[in-house]
Motif scaffolding. Structure first.
Motif, PDB file in Angstrom:
ATOM      1  N   LEU A   1       8.164   4.611 -22.227  1.00 51.73           N
ATOM      2  CA  LEU A   1       7.100   4.933 -21.267  1.00 51.73           C
ATOM      3  C   LEU A   1       7.648   4.904 -19.848  1.00 51.73           C
ATOM      4  N   TRP A   2       8.423   3.867 -19.527  1.00 58.18           N
ATOM      5  CA  TRP A   2       8.980   3.735 -18.187  1.00 58.18           C
ATOM      6  C   TRP A   2       9.892   4.919 -17.850  1.00 58.18           C
ATOM      7  N   LEU A   3      10.727   5.335 -18.801  1.00 59.21           N
ATOM      8  CA  LEU A   3      11.620   6.472 -18.553  1.00 59.21           C
ATOM      9  C   LEU A   3      10.840   7.746 -18.256  1.00 59.21           C
ATOM     10  N   ILE A   4       9.711   7.912 -18.932  1.00 60.80           N
ATOM     11  CA  ILE A   4       8.870   9.090 -18.684  1.00 60.80           C
ATOM     12  C   ILE A   4       8.224   9.002 -17.308  1.00 60.80           C
ATOM     13  N   LEU A   5       7.697   7.827 -16.975  1.00 60.51           N
ATOM     14  CA  LEU A   5       6.979   7.668 -15.711  1.00 60.51           C
ATOM     15  C   LEU A   5       7.909   7.657 -14.509  1.00 60.51           C
ATOM     16  N   ASP A   6       9.071   7.060 -14.650  1.00 60.50           N
ATOM     17  CA  ASP A   6      10.032   6.969 -13.547  1.00 60.50           C
ATOM     18  C   ASP A   6      11.002   8.135 -13.614  1.00 60.50           C
ATOM     19  N   ASP A   7      10.472   9.332 -13.557  1.00 64.38           N
ATOM     20  CA  ASP A   7      11.325  10.514 -13.707  1.00 64.38           C
ATOM     21  C   ASP A   7      12.295  10.708 -12.550  1.00 64.38           C
ATOM     22  N   SER A   8      12.008  10.106 -11.401  1.00 64.69           N
ATOM     23  CA  SER A   8      12.923  10.230 -10.270  1.00 64.69           C
ATOM     24  C   SER A   8      14.006   9.147 -10.286  1.00 64.69           C
ATOM     25  N   LYS A   9      13.942   8.269 -11.275  1.00 57.10           N
ATOM     26  CA  LYS A   9      14.902   7.169 -11.438  1.00 57.10           C
ATOM     27  C   LYS A   9      14.973   6.292 -10.189  1.00 57.10           C
ATOM     28  N   SER A  10      13.806   6.030  -9.585  1.00 59.14           N
ATOM     29  CA  SER A  10      13.735   5.238  -8.367  1.00 59.14           C
ATOM     30  C   SER A  10      13.388   3.771  -8.634  1.00 59.14           C
ATOM     31  N   ASP A  11      13.243   3.404  -9.903  1.00 58.70           N
ATOM     32  CA  ASP A  11      12.835   2.052 -10.308  1.00 58.70           C
ATOM     33  C   ASP A  11      11.447   1.700  -9.797  1.00 58.70           C
ATOM     34  N   LYS A  12      10.624   2.706  -9.598  1.00 62.31           N
ATOM     35  CA  LYS A  12       9.222   2.495  -9.248  1.00 62.31           C
ATOM     36  C   LYS A  12       8.417   3.679  -9.764  1.00 62.31           C
TER      37      LYS A  12
ATOM     38  N   ARG B   1       0.801  -1.234   0.000  1.00 50.18           N
ATOM     39  CA  ARG B   1       0.000   0.000   0.000  1.00 50.18           C
ATOM     40  C   ARG B   1       0.829   1.277   0.000  1.00 50.18           C
ATOM     41  N   ASN B   2       1.929   1.277  -0.745  1.00 55.91           N
ATOM     42  CA  ASN B   2       2.746   2.482  -0.791  1.00 55.91           C
ATOM     43  C   ASN B   2       2.472   3.350  -2.015  1.00 55.91           C
ATOM     44  N   GLY B   3       1.612   2.871  -2.924  1.00 55.39           N
ATOM     45  CA  GLY B   3       1.243   3.673  -4.086  1.00 55.39           C
ATOM     46  C   GLY B   3       2.208   3.586  -5.249  1.00 55.39           C
ATOM     47  N   PHE B   4       3.159   2.637  -5.181  1.00 61.91           N
ATOM     48  CA  PHE B   4       4.163   2.519  -6.226  1.00 61.91           C
ATOM     49  C   PHE B   4       4.130   1.139  -6.864  1.00 61.91           C
ATOM     50  N   LEU B   5       4.533   1.089  -8.135  1.00 58.48           N
ATOM     51  CA  LEU B   5       4.632  -0.162  -8.878  1.00 58.48           C
ATOM     52  C   LEU B   5       6.040  -0.320  -9.432  1.00 58.48           C
ATOM     53  N   SER B   6       6.499  -1.565  -9.446  1.00 52.68           N
ATOM     54  CA  SER B   6       7.781  -1.864 -10.086  1.00 52.68           C
ATOM     55  C   SER B   6       7.568  -1.927 -11.592  1.00 52.68           C
ATOM     56  N   GLN B   7       8.665  -1.971 -12.320  1.00 54.41           N
ATOM     57  CA  GLN B   7       8.591  -2.074 -13.771  1.00 54.41           C
ATOM     58  C   GLN B   7       7.898  -3.373 -14.178  1.00 54.41           C
ATOM     59  N   ALA B   8       8.234  -4.475 -13.513  1.00 49.44           N
ATOM     60  CA  ALA B   8       7.619  -5.772 -13.830  1.00 49.44           C
ATOM     61  C   ALA B   8       6.117  -5.747 -13.541  1.00 49.44           C
ATOM     62  N   ALA B   9       5.709  -5.111 -12.431  1.00 46.26           N
ATOM     63  CA  ALA B   9       4.283  -5.050 -12.080  1.00 46.26           C
ATOM     64  C   ALA B   9       3.511  -4.217 -13.095  1.00 46.26           C
TER      65      ALA B   9
END
Length: 116
Positions: free
Chosen positions: A56-67, A28-36
């Motif tokens: 798409l992932w590069l755009i969404l993961d703008d903080s480079k946190s892998d989530k 319940r942290n509000g984040f998804l991994s790349q695989a999810a």
């Protein structure tokens, strides 16, 4: 392109995707991994070429946190609320905020809303 694909599929798919995100977010942290995220898109038949997914992932993961924050993902898809909807939400919130504190306890929400 992705947003166009989703808009053609309809609001039911987009809201279903949001519900699915909440279900698979076990901690319940509000984040998804790349695989999810990739799996969720597959479940809803929104697969795309690997290169497009990586973009798409590069755009969404703008903080480079892998989530990815799935709230931000759905916001990116839906966009901003129009002024009519914002006014409606403000009006509903003002009715719920009995004490005018700026926050609404769940007990107050239960007084006004029945999901049945």
């Amino acid at each position: 392109i992705f947003r166009e694909t989703l808009s053609k599929r309809g609001v039911r798919v987009i809201t279903g995707l949001g519900k699915y995100f909440r279900q698979i977010d076990k901690n319940r942290n509000g984040f998804l991994s790349q695989a999810a995220l990739k799996e969720a898109l597959k479940v809803f038949h929104l697969e795309m070429p690997e290169g497009d997914f990586e973009s798409l992932w590069l755009i969404l993961d703008d903080s480079k946190s892998d989530k990815v924050d799935y709230g931000e993902f759905t916001h990116a898809i839906f966009g901003e609320m129009n002024e009519y909807r914002k006014a409606f939400v403000r009006k509903a919130y003002m009715k719920l905020d009995f004490s005018k504190t700026g926050s609404v306890p769940m007990v107050d929400v239960r007084k006004c809303y029945c999901a049945k």
